[in-house]
Design a protein around this motif. Structure first.
Motif, PDB file in Angstrom:
ATOM      1  N   ALA A 183       2.695   1.157   6.074  1.00 37.43           N
ATOM      2  CA  ALA A 183       2.328   1.860   4.847  1.00 37.43           C
ATOM      3  C   ALA A 183       2.918   3.267   4.837  1.00 37.43           C
ATOM      4  CB  ALA A 183       0.806   1.918   4.708  1.00 37.43           C
ATOM      5  N   ARG A 184       2.853   3.971   5.947  1.00 37.84           N
ATOM      6  CA  ARG A 184       3.427   5.303   6.037  1.00 37.84           C
ATOM      7  C   ARG A 184       4.936   5.273   5.787  1.00 37.84           C
ATOM      8  NH1 ARG A 184       0.775  10.098   5.597  1.00 37.84           N
ATOM      9  NH2 ARG A 184      -1.174  10.093   6.771  1.00 37.84           N
ATOM     10  N   LEU A 185       5.610   4.324   6.393  1.00 38.33           N
ATOM     11  CA  LEU A 185       7.059   4.215   6.233  1.00 38.33           C
ATOM     12  C   LEU A 185       7.418   3.896   4.791  1.00 38.33           C
ATOM     13  CD1 LEU A 185       9.898   4.094   7.473  1.00 38.33           C
ATOM     14  CD2 LEU A 185       9.471   1.693   8.008  1.00 38.33           C
ATOM     15  N   ALA A 186       6.718   2.935   4.180  1.00 42.63           N
ATOM     16  CA  ALA A 186       7.005   2.560   2.791  1.00 42.63           C
ATOM     17  C   ALA A 186       6.723   3.725   1.846  1.00 42.63           C
ATOM     18  CB  ALA A 186       6.179   1.339   2.401  1.00 42.63           C
ATOM     19  N   ARG A 187       5.674   4.481   2.103  1.00 40.11           N
ATOM     20  CA  ARG A 187       5.363   5.635   1.255  1.00 40.11           C
ATOM     21  C   ARG A 187       6.479   6.664   1.320  1.00 40.11           C
ATOM     22  NH1 ARG A 187       3.012  10.650   2.354  1.00 40.11           N
ATOM     23  NH2 ARG A 187       1.933  11.614   0.561  1.00 40.11           N
ATOM     24  N   ALA A 188       6.971   6.948   2.530  1.00 35.62           N
ATOM     25  CA  ALA A 188       8.048   7.929   2.675  1.00 35.62           C
ATOM     26  C   ALA A 188       9.307   7.472   1.942  1.00 35.62           C
ATOM     27  CB  ALA A 188       8.344   8.162   4.154  1.00 35.62           C
ATOM     28  N   GLU A 189       9.645   6.182   2.079  1.00 35.02           N
ATOM     29  CA  GLU A 189      10.820   5.652   1.387  1.00 35.02           C
ATOM     30  C   GLU A 189      10.634   5.717  -0.125  1.00 35.02           C
ATOM     31  OE1 GLU A 189      13.685   4.218   2.597  1.00 35.02           O
ATOM     32  OE2 GLU A 189      13.250   4.464   4.730  1.00 35.02           O
ATOM     33  N   THR A 190       9.434   5.409  -0.605  1.00 36.51           N
ATOM     34  CA  THR A 190       9.160   5.419  -2.046  1.00 36.51           C
ATOM     35  C   THR A 190       9.271   6.818  -2.625  1.00 36.51           C
ATOM     36  OG1 THR A 190       7.689   3.522  -1.797  1.00 36.51           O
ATOM     37  CG2 THR A 190       7.473   4.803  -3.807  1.00 36.51           C
ATOM     38  N   MET A 191       8.767   7.803  -1.902  1.00 39.03           N
ATOM     39  CA  MET A 191       8.824   9.173  -2.399  1.00 39.03           C
ATOM     40  C   MET A 191      10.252   9.689  -2.488  1.00 39.03           C
ATOM     41  SD  MET A 191       5.488  10.846  -0.497  1.00 39.03           S
ATOM     42  CE  MET A 191       5.635  12.406  -1.368  1.00 39.03           C
ATOM     43  N   GLN A 192      11.156   9.105  -1.706  1.00 41.05           N
ATOM     44  CA  GLN A 192      12.558   9.504  -1.773  1.00 41.05           C
ATOM     45  C   GLN A 192      13.258   8.933  -3.000  1.00 41.05           C
ATOM     46  OE1 GLN A 192      14.448   8.410   1.899  1.00 41.05           O
ATOM     47  NE2 GLN A 192      13.462  10.031   3.088  1.00 41.05           N
ATOM     48  N   VAL A 193      12.817   7.766  -3.480  1.00 47.54           N
ATOM     49  CA  VAL A 193      13.547   7.100  -4.570  1.00 47.54           C
ATOM     50  C   VAL A 193      12.842   7.167  -5.913  1.00 47.54           C
ATOM     51  CG1 VAL A 193      14.560   5.494  -2.914  1.00 47.54           C
ATOM     52  CG2 VAL A 193      12.503   4.828  -4.141  1.00 47.54           C
ATOM     53  N   ARG A 194      11.573   7.568  -5.934  1.00 48.12           N
ATOM     54  CA  ARG A 194      10.839   7.495  -7.204  1.00 48.12           C
ATOM     55  C   ARG A 194      11.367   8.475  -8.248  1.00 48.12           C
ATOM     56  NH1 ARG A 194       4.926  10.261  -5.797  1.00 48.12           N
ATOM     57  NH2 ARG A 194       5.698  12.387  -5.425  1.00 48.12           N
ATOM     58  N   GLY A 195      12.033   9.541  -7.820  1.00 47.34           N
ATOM     59  CA  GLY A 195      12.570  10.502  -8.772  1.00 47.34           C
ATOM     60  C   GLY A 195      14.038  10.321  -9.080  1.00 47.34           C
ATOM     61  N   THR A 196      14.645   9.236  -8.624  1.00 45.87           N
ATOM     62  CA  THR A 196      16.069   9.020  -8.844  1.00 45.87           C
ATOM     63  C   THR A 196      16.337   8.559 -10.273  1.00 45.87           C
ATOM     64  OG1 THR A 196      15.906   6.728  -8.055  1.00 45.87           O
ATOM     65  CG2 THR A 196      16.400   8.420  -6.413  1.00 45.87           C
TER      66      THR A 196
ATOM     67  N   LEU B 289      -4.451  11.239  -6.848  1.00 47.29           N
ATOM     68  CA  LEU B 289      -5.687  10.795  -6.215  1.00 47.29           C
ATOM     69  C   LEU B 289      -5.500   9.465  -5.493  1.00 47.29           C
ATOM     70  CD1 LEU B 289      -8.710  11.239  -5.764  1.00 47.29           C
ATOM     71  CD2 LEU B 289      -9.132  10.041  -7.931  1.00 47.29           C
ATOM     72  N   ILE B 290      -4.761   8.540  -6.110  1.00 48.77           N
ATOM     73  CA  ILE B 290      -4.531   7.228  -5.478  1.00 48.77           C
ATOM     74  C   ILE B 290      -3.827   7.408  -4.135  1.00 48.77           C
ATOM     75  CG2 ILE B 290      -3.333   5.029  -5.698  1.00 48.77           C
ATOM     76  CD1 ILE B 290      -3.785   5.163  -8.686  1.00 48.77           C
ATOM     77  N   ASP B 291      -2.834   8.248  -4.112  1.00 44.68           N
ATOM     78  CA  ASP B 291      -2.097   8.506  -2.877  1.00 44.68           C
ATOM     79  C   ASP B 291      -3.011   9.084  -1.814  1.00 44.68           C
ATOM     80  OD1 ASP B 291      -0.026   8.884  -1.045  1.00 44.68           O
ATOM     81  OD2 ASP B 291       0.452  10.858  -1.846  1.00 44.68           O
ATOM     82  N   ARG B 292      -3.842  10.063  -2.188  1.00 41.89           N
ATOM     83  CA  ARG B 292      -4.730  10.693  -1.205  1.00 41.89           C
ATOM     84  C   ARG B 292      -5.744   9.703  -0.654  1.00 41.89           C
ATOM     85  NH1 ARG B 292      -4.359  15.049  -4.933  1.00 41.89           N
ATOM     86  NH2 ARG B 292      -6.341  14.466  -5.915  1.00 41.89           N
ATOM     87  N   ILE B 293      -6.304   8.869  -1.512  1.00 37.15           N
ATOM     88  CA  ILE B 293      -7.295   7.895  -1.047  1.00 37.15           C
ATOM     89  C   ILE B 293      -6.671   6.899  -0.078  1.00 37.15           C
ATOM     90  CG2 ILE B 293      -8.781   5.993  -1.758  1.00 37.15           C
ATOM     91  CD1 ILE B 293      -9.343   7.511  -4.331  1.00 37.15           C
ATOM     92  N   LEU B 294      -5.532   6.318  -0.474  1.00 34.70           N
ATOM     93  CA  LEU B 294      -4.881   5.310   0.373  1.00 34.70           C
ATOM     94  C   LEU B 294      -4.415   5.909   1.696  1.00 34.70           C
ATOM     95  CD1 LEU B 294      -2.802   3.304  -2.268  1.00 34.70           C
ATOM     96  CD2 LEU B 294      -4.927   2.617  -1.150  1.00 34.70           C
ATOM     97  N   MET B 295      -3.901   7.126   1.667  1.00 34.07           N
ATOM     98  CA  MET B 295      -3.412   7.739   2.901  1.00 34.07           C
ATOM     99  C   MET B 295      -4.553   8.185   3.812  1.00 34.07           C
ATOM    100  SD  MET B 295      -0.231   7.400   3.163  1.00 34.07           S
ATOM    101  CE  MET B 295      -0.535   5.766   2.434  1.00 34.07           C
TER     102      MET B 295
ATOM    103  N   ILE C  55       0.831  -1.208   0.000  1.00 35.97           N
ATOM    104  CA  ILE C  55       0.000   0.000   0.000  1.00 35.97           C
ATOM    105  C   ILE C  55       0.865   1.256   0.000  1.00 35.97           C
ATOM    106  CG2 ILE C  55      -1.641   1.342   1.363  1.00 35.97           C
ATOM    107  CD1 ILE C  55      -2.897  -1.284   2.266  1.00 35.97           C
ATOM    108  N   GLY C  56       1.904   1.273   0.824  1.00 35.04           N
ATOM    109  CA  GLY C  56       2.766   2.447   0.893  1.00 35.04           C
ATOM    110  C   GLY C  56       3.522   2.701  -0.394  1.00 35.04           C
TER     111      GLY C  56
END
Length: 304
Positions: free
Chosen positions: A182-195, A134-140, A124-125
């Motif tokens: 989920a919160r932790l995975a989301r934060a980690e994903t947002m750090q690497v998705r633009g690499t 929208l997907i991010d807002r709904i899941l969070m 989920i994260g």
């Protein structure tokens, strides 16, 4: 020196800064994690304690001659002795055997809960962090709803809506424990998705699902492992609390929380009866905390 470095399994081979194969890199990382844990006395104590608790729980039939359900009313509330090392309870059941067999139930519940919530929260994260919008807002927002309630209160509500028992307790704890992952995975994903690494994956034609499953989720696993290890103590306490309140494992099941509930009236007379399962909960929870702190120091780059 070259022969030592090239010898698989040697210390130099494991600590080589330029591994020649993927196998060497994987085992080198594992060896460094072990060295980090070994250098932390509290983490090592936690690891050894957890392994001992797991081992004695699995080997319970070999360590005691009594079945946890066997009653001896003529020997009820007996003090610790050579015959019963930890005494007996109000029905004459051997406390040691109930602690050993109860470890199977408590730790089994913890393992099943972790096996459910860790992959669920990770998925989920990662999906929310990578997709955004929208997907991010709904899941969070769904995650925030679960985080708004205290875990034990929400677990009690879920169990009450189902029926008291181990299965209901496992499901209730799992439903309330996944949001932090989920919160932790989301934060980690947002750090690497633009690499550049993820951008290169997109250029090769990889689909979003493949990028999330094959490239982003593995990067989130080390932080998730630390969180899971630290969270195991709270899962143990939640499971024991549900058992104590009569919403988890039901008597005569030798679950640690249920054992405290049935023996609490003897706290000021035969104090060892409720105290021993409480000590088991305390020691196991503390061991997981020590181990989690050690893993955080080893796996979290910000702690190095």
């Amino acid at each position: 020196m070259n022969s030592l470095t090239s010898r698989p399994g040697s210390r130099a081979w494991l600590l080589d800064e330029t591994p020649k194969t993927r196998t060497q890199a994987v085992w080198g990382r594992r060896y460094r994690i072990w060295l980090g844990l070994r250098a932390n006395p509290l983490a090592l104590i936690g690891l050894i304690t957890v392994l001992i608790v797991l081992a004695i729980s699995l080997c319970a039939p070999l360590l005691t001659q009594y079945h946890p359900g066997d009653q001896d009313l003529a020997n009820r509330l007996a003090k610790p002795s050579a015959l019963h090392l930890l005494g007996t309870d109000e029905l004459g059941r051997d406390t040691l055997s109930r602690i050993l067999y109860g470890g199977r139930i408590t730790l089994g519940m913890v393992i099943i809960v972790v096996a459910i919530v860790a992959p669920l929260g990770l998925l989920i994260g990662c999906v929310a962090g990578y997709a955004g919008g929208l997907i991010d807002r709904i899941l969070m927002r769904i995650t925030d709803v679960f985080l708004a309630f205290p875990r034990l209160i929400l677990a009690l509500a879920f169990v009450a809506a189902l029926r008291p028992g181990i299965e209901s307790a496992i499901l209730a704890i799992a439903l309330t424990a996944w949001p932090p992952y989920a919160r932790l995975a989301r934060a980690e994903t947002m750090q690497v998705r633009g690499t550049d690494y993820i951008a290169a994956c997109r250029l090769t034609g990889a689909t979003p699902a493949r990028i999330i499953m094959r490239h982003i989720m593995p990067l989130c696993v080390p932080s998730l492992v630390v969180r899971v290890t630290l969270d195991m103590s709270s899962i143990i306490i939640t499971a024991a609390s549900l058992g104590f309140l009569g919403m988890g494992a039901q008597p005569p099941s030798p679950e640690w929380g249920a054992m405290i509930a049935t023996a609490r009236r003897f706290l000021f007379s035969e104090w060892w009866v409720p105290l021993i399962p409480a000590i088991a909960i305390f020691v196991t929870s503390l061991a997981f905390n020590f181990l989690g702190d050690g893993l955080r120091d080893v796996l979290d780059p910000k702690e190095r």
